[in-house]
Design a protein around this motif. Sequence first.
Motif, mmCIF file in Angstrom:
data_model
loop_
_atom_site.group_PDB
_atom_site.id
_atom_site.type_symbol
_atom_site.label_atom_id
_atom_site.label_comp_id
_atom_site.label_asym_id
_atom_site.label_seq_id
_atom_site.Cartn_x
_atom_site.Cartn_y
_atom_site.Cartn_z
ATOM 1 N N ASP A 95 0.822 -1.201 0.000
ATOM 2 C CA ASP A 95 0.000 0.000 0.000
ATOM 3 C C ASP A 95 0.860 1.257 0.000
ATOM 4 O O ASP A 95 0.616 2.202 -0.746
ATOM 5 C CB ASP A 95 -0.897 -0.012 1.235
ATOM 6 N N PHE A 96 1.917 1.233 0.826
ATOM 7 C CA PHE A 96 2.801 2.397 0.906
ATOM 8 C C PHE A 96 3.443 2.684 -0.447
ATOM 9 O O PHE A 96 3.482 3.814 -0.919
ATOM 10 C CB PHE A 96 3.880 2.149 1.964
ATOM 11 N N MET A 97 3.944 1.618 -1.091
ATOM 12 C CA MET A 97 4.698 1.822 -2.324
ATOM 13 C C MET A 97 3.824 2.256 -3.487
ATOM 14 O O MET A 97 4.216 3.095 -4.300
ATOM 15 C CB MET A 97 5.457 0.540 -2.693
ATOM 16 N N THR A 98 2.622 1.681 -3.564
ATOM 17 C CA THR A 98 1.809 1.937 -4.754
ATOM 18 C C THR A 98 0.840 3.104 -4.579
ATOM 19 O O THR A 98 0.155 3.484 -5.513
ATOM 20 C CB THR A 98 0.993 0.679 -5.123
ATOM 21 N N GLU A 99 0.805 3.655 -3.387
ATOM 22 C CA GLU A 99 -0.198 4.667 -3.073
ATOM 23 C C GLU A 99 -0.239 5.814 -4.085
ATOM 24 O O GLU A 99 -1.284 6.132 -4.647
ATOM 25 C CB GLU A 99 0.069 5.209 -1.671
ATOM 26 N N SER A 100 0.936 6.428 -4.325
ATOM 27 C CA SER A 100 0.885 7.603 -5.182
ATOM 28 C C SER A 100 0.651 7.222 -6.641
ATOM 29 O O SER A 100 0.037 7.955 -7.397
ATOM 30 C CB SER A 100 2.143 8.446 -5.019
ATOM 31 N N MET B 236 11.968 2.641 1.021
ATOM 32 C CA MET B 236 11.729 4.078 0.876
ATOM 33 C C MET B 236 12.357 4.589 -0.430
ATOM 34 O O MET B 236 11.725 5.350 -1.164
ATOM 35 C CB MET B 236 12.364 4.782 2.076
ATOM 36 N N THR C 97 10.502 3.299 -3.385
ATOM 37 C CA THR C 97 9.240 4.016 -3.515
ATOM 38 C C THR C 97 9.454 5.395 -4.128
ATOM 39 O O THR C 97 8.690 5.842 -4.985
ATOM 40 C CB THR C 97 8.577 4.161 -2.140
#
Lengths: 315, 338, 284
Positions: free
Chosen positions: B109-114, B162, B165
């Motif tokens: 979720d963190f990686m693909t969010e943007s 990080m 990402t």
Amino acid sequence: MTRFLARRTAMLVATMLVASFAIYGALYVSPGSPLSALTGNRPLPPEAKAQLEARYHLNEPFLVRYWHWLVSALHGDLGESIPLHENVSTLIGQRVGVTAGLVLLTSVIIVIAGVGLGILGALGKGLVDNGVLLASTVSAALPSFAAAVVLQFVVAVKLGWLPALGTGHGFADSLRHLLLPALALAATSVALVTRVTRAAVREETGREHVQTAVSRGLPWPSVVRRHVLRNAAIPITTVVGITIASLIALSAVVETAFGLNGLGAYLVQAAQNKDVAVVQGISLVLVLAFVLTNMLVDIAYAVLDPRLTLGGRAA
Amino acid sequence: MSALLEVSDLTVRLRLGDEQREVITGTAFQIAAGEAMGLVGESGSGKSMTAKAIARLLPLGARVSGRVTFDGADVLALHGAELRRHRARVAVVFQDPRAHINPVRRIDDFMTESLRLLDDVPRAEARRRAAAALEEVGIDDPAKRLRQFPHELSGGMLQRVMIATALLSEPRLLLADECTTALDVTTQAEVMAILDDLRRDRGLAMLFITHDLELAGAVCDRTTVMYAGQIVETRGSQRLHDDPLHPYSAALVQARPSVTATAPRLNAIPGRPVSAFEAPGGCRFAPRCPHAVDACRSHDQQLTALDGGWVRCSWAAELRGRLLASSPASSSGENANA
Amino acid sequence: MSVLTLDIVTRRRRRSGLGVLGWTSLAVVAVAVLLAIVGPVLRPFDPNLADLSFANVGAYGSHVLGFDGQGRDLLSRLMAGARTTLTGAAFVALVAIVAGSLIAVVTAWFGGVVDAFAAAVLDVLFAFPGILLAVVAAAILGPGLLSAGLALAVAYIPYVTRVLRGAALKERAMTYVAALEVQGFSAWRLCLRHLLPNISALIIAQGTIMFGFAMVDLAAISFLGLGVQSPQADWGVMISDGKSGLLQGYPLESLSAAVCIVAVVSAVTFLGERLEARAKESRR
């Protein structure tokens, strides 16, 4: 998760076992024979007394009677009210709806008003935030009985908008009758939930990971929803759950104040009349509801926070 | 090369209660496309605030003056959707990945969010790209990592997540803010190597912020040294290291333990670092400078060009070559290493 | 089960002084305490002298607040009620605090089986909300201030213990305690002379907060008719006594008593939270 649920359920069963023993035992040792309430302290002829004692199992040893009571309770039979000659389960069944409705409506008010105002105060600035703080400070200081008399006088007596007393018939009418009691019951809790929500949302807004989300160019509403509110939901759910659990016993006060025909008011009445079977039965039901709600809070907490090793809640 | 990022006369004041505190005073520098510049200084020197100003992440109530131009756009004037687009093109890698990644959401979720939210990339495609990016930064079994939560990964692993990402959104500038400080030395070296490789492969510009002069020199063509909110020296990294022009740069060079030579003792810089708002008039480094004379304390120093670099010290030409030889004045005394 | 600590709530402006709110709270508490001490003497009329022909009559001559639903002087009843209400709450807070500190210190000191056993008992006690316990107590012992007070005190013990036990455990882990232990000082002496005094600020803060809770809960129980019994003057009883008047449009008896309770409880809680914040801060 399964192990966590199993452990939590085992804890619940153990608590309920001890609690039921305490409830039964405490009232068992209470001074005065249960029969005296029935006979109004008049002396009974020995054979009539023996007959009554046999009927209500009064001459059997304590543990045997507790065991009987517990087993029947598990089958949904909570014994018989001696003064009323009625089955306690039936009496509870007639009243549980009102209490459940009251607690449910109050919970809805608490969640909508408390969480809503808290978010508004945390994300809003200046006037909005100060308004929220003021409102929560005032309502925090209003115990349910005080809120009850104020609402009764202002809304029911002076304005005549809503009924002051009674339960009502049918869904819409019942809701109308429950609205003021629910507001009175919600007053303090809304304030608590508002304050905790406001603090939690504020704290999350300042977190580094929120800054990361902003630095990636995500729109602020998405950041708020996906990061601020999602994370603040953990403490908010806890405080909402605990607050709702505490309402279950407090409903007695509001029900009495508004003449509602619910479990709490009935419990108070039974305590005054020394109707032991009813006090035992309702106490057991209320404790069960309280413990169950707390267990749900624990489960919700575990679901919401993946960091938790599912062993227990971090204090 | 035209400058991708141009910072001129940047001054930042933060609001602390009722006070305004200056943290950056008239900073100016340029970074060309594909260039890496190191920004070095002690804590409180204003280096992190410079990065925050460029990414427009300064705390609420901060007052900013001066000019920041990124790819022709006036960064300080951006707002709304344009500001968000700017932020998406300037990727930030923060110091503490554990605090900077939402702990309750999965790595996936963190990686693909943007990607999903900003570029409307379908979930499966976004996940595929995330997995590929993880492999690029040397993480095995990316499918498994994507399913995990941040607390299940080590600090070094998280920092690589990080970085991966940050690269996913295909930025043009990377702001690395002390991004290896929280890691142990071996992990630090790994992360640095990955960062450097990826940057070169993609022709990314980078502002590398650190307190470690040598680390900056290892990955950056050029290094800028900040002290108390001001730039005191800008030079090619190697030359800065071998032949510093400003006494503060020299002190930084000497304060680092050398791998090759054994020194009887480390040369700590006497005194404590100050921020812009508490700095004295005149040369801000004067109280800690072994070469300071009265004139330093009474006259503000200007950045002047010298030998292909810039230095903020009127005595730089005179002191040149002697700085590294002389040890700080009070190092013979009882000064404790801070 | 856990209780969310309220320290998030109290984290507002923390300055050294009391501030306007603090001084107001202190003044309210001082007036209430003064009333509880001299109220029954100072009251202008006999609070139990009823004259039904004056029922619900408003301010009249020297009867500043008028009369209640039974024709008794309202101001005199409020003044006399202060003593019942405050002593009841003080009794509850005192019992809960003494028992809670004792359990906290003993369990923190000995740990192990003692601690586990106490934790189990307190966990079950957590399942009984104060009001429910008081109602059951009324059914067993008969309604009255004593049964209600005892029940509430018992219900508060787990909450008090939880907070104090944490502080006691921290203190127990301090090196100076170990040092004194090695020197051969007895556990009894260490607990009494060092542990207890060092958490005393928190104990006082907890006591103050519990006093506020007790006032609200006792009033609720009296309101239910299971606490202080009717002819006796008590703020909770007065709210309940005044209800029939309130429904007929004479709200003064209920509302004046409610205002008294709300004012004192708010003041006490505010001071208690400030004390708690200060105690926690100084422990850091």
